[in-house]
Design an enzyme around this catalytic site. Structure first.
Site, PDB file in Angstrom:
ATOM      1  CG  HIS A  73      -0.762  -3.962  13.488  1.00 24.66           C
ATOM      2  ND1 HIS A  73      -0.370  -3.511  14.732  1.00 24.66           N
ATOM      3  CD2 HIS A  73      -1.891  -4.667  13.701  1.00 24.66           C
ATOM      4  CE1 HIS A  73      -1.244  -3.931  15.645  1.00 24.66           C
ATOM      5  NE2 HIS A  73      -2.185  -4.627  15.037  1.00 24.66           N
ATOM      6  CD  GLU A 108       3.001  -3.977  14.821  1.00 24.89           C
ATOM      7  OE1 GLU A 108       4.064  -4.020  15.434  1.00 24.89           O
ATOM      8  OE2 GLU A 108       2.345  -2.933  14.671  1.00 24.89           O
ATOM      9  CG  HIS A 115       2.192   2.801  19.889  1.00 19.54           C
ATOM     10  ND1 HIS A 115       1.549   3.999  19.789  1.00 19.54           N
ATOM     11  CD2 HIS A 115       1.380   1.891  19.298  1.00 19.54           C
ATOM     12  CE1 HIS A 115       0.386   3.811  19.185  1.00 19.54           C
ATOM     13  NE2 HIS A 115       0.265   2.547  18.857  1.00 19.54           N
TER      14      HIS A 115
HETATM   15  N1  PXP Z   1       4.163  -1.499  17.853  1.00 21.79           N
HETATM   16  C1  PXP Z   1       2.865  -1.849  17.809  1.00 21.79           C
HETATM   17  C2  PXP Z   1       2.434  -3.067  18.528  1.00 21.79           C
HETATM   18  C3  PXP Z   1       1.949  -1.100  17.062  1.00 21.79           C
HETATM   19  O1  PXP Z   1       0.653  -1.458  17.023  1.00 21.79           O
HETATM   20  C4  PXP Z   1       2.389   0.026  16.359  1.00 21.79           C
HETATM   21  C5  PXP Z   1       1.413   0.808  15.524  1.00 21.79           C
HETATM   22  O2  PXP Z   1       0.951   0.010  14.497  1.00 21.79           O
HETATM   23  C6  PXP Z   1       3.756   0.362  16.447  1.00 21.79           C
HETATM   24  C7  PXP Z   1       4.612  -0.410  17.215  1.00 21.79           C
HETATM   25  C8  PXP Z   1       4.311   1.555  15.747  1.00 21.79           C
HETATM   26  O3  PXP Z   1       3.768   2.709  16.301  1.00 21.79           O
HETATM   27  P1  PXP Z   1       3.903   4.093  15.558  1.00 21.79           P
HETATM   28  O4  PXP Z   1       3.128   3.991  14.273  1.00 21.79           O
HETATM   29  O5  PXP Z   1       3.342   5.086  16.508  1.00 21.79           O
HETATM   30  O6  PXP Z   1       5.379   4.297  15.288  1.00 21.79           O
END
Ligand code: PXP
Length: 238
Positions: A43, A70, A191
């Protein structure tokens, strides 16, 4: 079976803390694949506080599983995605100042913008996914954008799981998944998913294609080791 895509932002955070190249983000991605990870997610944010744009370029050359980039589709991000051509791009409406993503798209308000960006990515052979809250009209709105998939924003589920209300907090996600399937949208999720909450989530969500997990997975690896943790997730996703 649900695929595990490992988000390696935190590896870059650790590297950036010292200014050198340890840990080496590219090597970690290769190792995660060797340990059984079925995808790598990054990301890149405009301030490059963890993943740098150059990391995405480097990773695009070596990831042999599924590469998922992402981010918020600002012009610089769109250019990076078109240059590196990942297998999937996940669009996230995060503000520059956000610590992490904290909301899904309003797919109705931003329909025209999303449609335009999504069609550009799809014309370049890149699968698209958009980050959404588990709200029926937002899933229906996602269909109108032409996206291939949605990514369900799972923070509310994870919080409910922690608070002991997993049975009620999973319900909006089941409903959202049913609407997505009815609209022929693929379903990803991410997330705050963790070794504790992933099995309950994945076993209740119909058609869950992929989860992307970063923060908890790296924290768990500090105690249990990265290879072990990747394999523990895979066993929970069967
Ligand atoms: N999906 C998105 C859109 C995110 O922004 C993130 C965090 O960068 C994640 C998934 C993954 O989340 P986590 O780091 O809490 O596993």
């Amino acid at each position: 079976m649900t695929k595990l895509s490992v988000n390696i932002n935190k590896i870059a955070t650790l590297r950036n803390a010292r200014g050198g190249n340890m840990p080496n983000v590219v090597q970690v991605a290769k190792d995660i694949e060797r340990f059984g990870g079925q995808g790598i997610t990054v990301h890149p944010r405009p301030d490059e506080r963890h993943i740098r744009y150059q990391d995405a370029r480097d990773l695009s050359k070596i990831v042999t599983t599924e590469f998922n980039i992402e981010g918020n589709p600002i012009p610089k991000f769109i250019d990076l995605v078109l240059e590196t051509k990942p297998h999937q791009v996940t669009l996230v409406p995060d503000a520059i100042t956000n610590i992490t993503s904290d909301a899904g798209w309003d797919t109705i308000k931003h329909k025209d913008f999303l449609k335009e960006v999504i069609s550009e990515f799809k014309n370049n052979g890149i699968r698209t996914s958009i980050f959404v809250d588990p709200v029926p009209k937002m899933i229906e709105g996602a269909k109108e954008t032409g996206t291939d998939r949605i990514e369900l924003y799972t923070e509310a589920y994870a919080k409910g799981f922690e608070d002991g209300t997993k049975e009620t907090s999973i319900q909006p996600y089941i409903k959202a998944a049913e609407i997505a399937l009815k609209n022929e949208l693929g379903i990803n999720a991410g997330h705050d998913l963790s070794l504790d909450n992933i099995a309950f989530f994945s076993s209740h969500i119909p058609g869950l294609l992929e989860v992307s997990i970063g923060h908890a997975l790296i924290c768990e690896s500090l105690y249990l080791g990265l290879e072990n943790v990747v394999q523990m997730y895979l066993r929970k996703l069967i």
